[in-house]
Design a protein around this motif. Structure first.
Motif, short mmCIF file in Angstrom:
data_model
loop_
_atom_site.label_atom_id
_atom_site.label_comp_id
_atom_site.label_asym_id
_atom_site.label_seq_id
_atom_site.Cartn_x
_atom_site.Cartn_y
_atom_site.Cartn_z
N GLY A 32 57.70 1.22 -26.35
CA GLY A 32 57.08 0.04 -25.76
C GLY A 32 55.57 0.16 -25.70
N THR A 54 59.44 -6.38 -23.33
CA THR A 54 58.69 -5.40 -22.56
C THR A 54 57.21 -5.70 -22.67
N SER A 59 56.60 -0.59 -19.85
CA SER A 59 56.77 0.59 -20.70
C SER A 59 56.27 1.84 -19.99
#
Length: 151
Positions: A32, A54, A59
């Motif tokens: 991410g 995300t 993340s």
């Protein structure tokens, strides 16, 4: 007395499952961060990793939570049980909160419905690992068995 088993025969498996959840969170978080590099911390765009929405903030949170779960798994000594249960409840709150704000501007984690499903599933898996991974003395195990047989 707690109603969770002590010295469950499958506790090494549950501990490994908790570690795998932590590893998944770290891998998801790293991917991410790579995918959302250059975006705002709480950007609400179409960034997806492993099919889940995300952003940089979520993340980084995933990496942090994954490291905590992995550290608890490595340390053991019932610390992993406490961490897994605490993180499970935290992930449940996070998943349900993001579900409530999914289609609004308050979706600060850039969640999609798939992200909510994965977070809630991971929370249940961590809770299961926390409930069956408790280690105790033989006396504690015997007391649990006697109490269980009475009920």
């Amino acid at each position: 007395m707690a109603h969770t088993p002590v010295n469950h025969p499958a506790r090494p498996i549950y501990r490994a499952i908790g570690g795998l959840v932590g590893l998944y969170l770290v891998v998801f978080g790293v991917l991410g961060v790579i995918a959302s590099a250059g975006n705002d911390l709480f950007a609400q765009d179409d960034t997806k990793v492993l099919g889940q929405g995300t952003n940089l903030g979520f993340s980084l949170l995933s990496i942090l939570l994954g490291i905590v779960v992995l550290a608890g798994t490595v340390i053991g000594r019932n610390l992993d049980v406490a961490i897994n249960q605490f993180m499970a409840y935290g992930l449940m709150v996070l998943g349900l909160a993001e579900l409530a704000f999914l289609q609004t501007d308050a979706n600060i984690g850039n969640f999609s419905i798939l992200t909510v499903i994965v977070v809630l599933t991971l929370s249940l898996v961590l809770l299961m690992a926390g409930m069956y991974g408790k280690v105790g003395t033989d006396e504690e195990k015997e007391a649990f068995e006697k109490a269980r047989l009475v009920l």
